[in-house]
Scaffold this motif. Structure first.
Motif, short mmCIF file in Angstrom:
data_model
loop_
_atom_site.label_atom_id
_atom_site.label_comp_id
_atom_site.label_asym_id
_atom_site.label_seq_id
_atom_site.Cartn_x
_atom_site.Cartn_y
_atom_site.Cartn_z
N SER A 94 -17.56 66.99 -10.89
CA SER A 94 -17.11 68.36 -11.15
C SER A 94 -15.63 68.39 -11.46
O SER A 94 -14.86 67.54 -11.01
N ALA A 117 -16.41 74.72 -7.50
CA ALA A 117 -17.15 74.71 -8.76
C ALA A 117 -18.00 75.96 -8.92
O ALA A 117 -18.08 76.53 -10.02
N ILE A 170 -11.81 64.81 -14.22
CA ILE A 170 -12.61 65.54 -13.24
C ILE A 170 -12.71 64.71 -11.96
O ILE A 170 -12.04 63.71 -11.79
N SER A 226 -10.86 70.08 -9.16
CA SER A 226 -12.08 70.87 -9.01
C SER A 226 -11.81 72.28 -8.50
O SER A 226 -12.71 73.12 -8.52
N ASP A 285 -10.33 73.69 -12.45
CA ASP A 285 -11.56 74.24 -13.02
C ASP A 285 -11.47 75.75 -13.18
O ASP A 285 -12.01 76.33 -14.13
N PRO A 316 -12.37 70.50 -14.27
CA PRO A 316 -12.07 71.33 -15.45
C PRO A 316 -12.57 70.68 -16.73
O PRO A 316 -11.98 69.71 -17.22
#
Length: 345
Positions: free
Chosen positions: A138, A191, A154, A243, A247, A140
């Motif tokens: 997980s 996430a 990630i 994350s 993200d 961006p």
């Protein structure tokens, strides 16, 4: 790393992009899905036109609609299916596998009803005799950029550091870099919950607000995500990493994000039912909004932005009135949420 056999479950945009990363690393990649026409297109034309217009995949990537063939002799299985069907697919995998494998997932959501994280679902449905500790992939990332080999960083998160390192080596190359993390709760909640904030950020854009509002919702949204995640057992430092804030930035500011686009349409006055129908892809932020709202009530966590988004999506509240109510809330210290985090610990 020597070549591994990997089954990627879910031929969506992210599953396809990650399949290409693994193929670039010389692994034997099998994509599994339940749409025979899409599987045939992947095998015959080496395209996935439902998600990418001009991308030709390597002919070595094979697609299957038979799960037993996709899983035959694999070393690792990567789940990239919508949260709503993760449990069903996990049951099918458990019934089909005949040997122990590395289990990874790259989906972002929380299950409605149970409020469970995806790794928890996989742990419940796949016996330990058939799997490793779950690894969460997980961070961006937009599939549209990864598929053209744009630089992407990630996280691989697992309770087992060696398994996380295995996955790190599996994916890492000149354009795709992974960092390890042992905070599975933090990575998964970040996430999932960033999708909710992205819907709100898109809505502000649809209403015509500018960069000031964008910065405000991302920053205060991160505070809400952190409060809830820490109450669930996460490390607060995770939320300032790839994350977490990483993200949230990429999902809350880009037209590539289906959650941002859904919010943008809401802000422009479209109905959520029509937005979901026209999107053509699962909008995880819509279902996760309900789960996040329910969790905030269960854990007594203050999440005014999430509550406002919930009221708009699920209760038909006027979006402009909801923003005014947020702006007129009682004044508070900016770092109050840090005090709450320390109190929870």
């Amino acid at each position: 790393m020597a070549q591994k056999k990997i089954a990627v479950l879910g031929p969506g945009s992210w599953g396809t992009a990650l399949s290409q990363v693994l193929n670039d690393n010389q692994h034997d990649v099998r994509i599994w899905g339940n749409n025979p026409e899409q599987i045939a297109e992947l095998n015959e034309k080496h395209t996935n036109s439902l998600y990418f217009d001009d991308i030709i995949l390597d002919h070595k990537i094979k697609a299957y609609d038979d799960l037993s063939l996709a899983l035959k002799d694999v070393d690792a299985v990567l789940f990239v299916v919508p949260t709503s069907v993760t449990r069903l697919v996990a049951k099918q995998v458990a019934d089909t596998l005949d040997h122990k494998v590395i289990i990874m997932h790259a989906s972002k959501g929380l299950e409605q009803g149970t409020h469970e994280r995806i790794s928890t679902i996989l742990e419940e449905e796949i016996p330990e005799t058939l799997r490793s500790e779950i690894v969460v992939v997980s961070g961006p990332s937009h599939a549209e950029e990864t598929i053209v080999r744009d630089l992407t960083l990630i996280t691989a998160a697992s309770k087992n550091h060696e398994t996380a390192k295995y996955v790190q080596a599996l994916f890492s190359n000149d354009y795709f870099r992974l960092y390890t993390n042992d905070d599975v709760i933090g990575v998964e909640t970040a996430a999932a919950l960033k999708n909710v904030i992205a819907v709100g950020a898109g809505a502000l854009h649809g209403l015509g607000f500018g960069d000031n509002a964008k910065a405000a919702i991302i920053t205060r949204g991160l505070a809400e995500i952190t409060r809830l995640g820490v109450a669930m057992g996460a490390n607060p430092m995770t939320y300032i990493g790839l994350s977490g804030v990483g993200d949230l930035i990429v999902t809350g500011t880009s037209i590539h994000s289906r959650n941002w686009r859904a919010g943008d349409a809401l802000g422009r006055g479209e109905k959520i039912e029509d937005i979901q129908k026209n999107m053509g892809m699962v909008i995880e932020g819509v279902s996760t909004t309900k789960v996040a709202y329910e969790l905030s009530k269960m854990l007594d966590i203050d999440m005014p932005i999430v509550s406002a988004i919930y009221s708009v999506i699920y209760e038909g509240a006027d979006i402009k009135d909801s923003i005014i109510q947020l702006m007129r809330r009682e004044g508070r210290p900016e770092n109050e949420y840090i005090v709450e985090i320390k109190g929870k610990n």
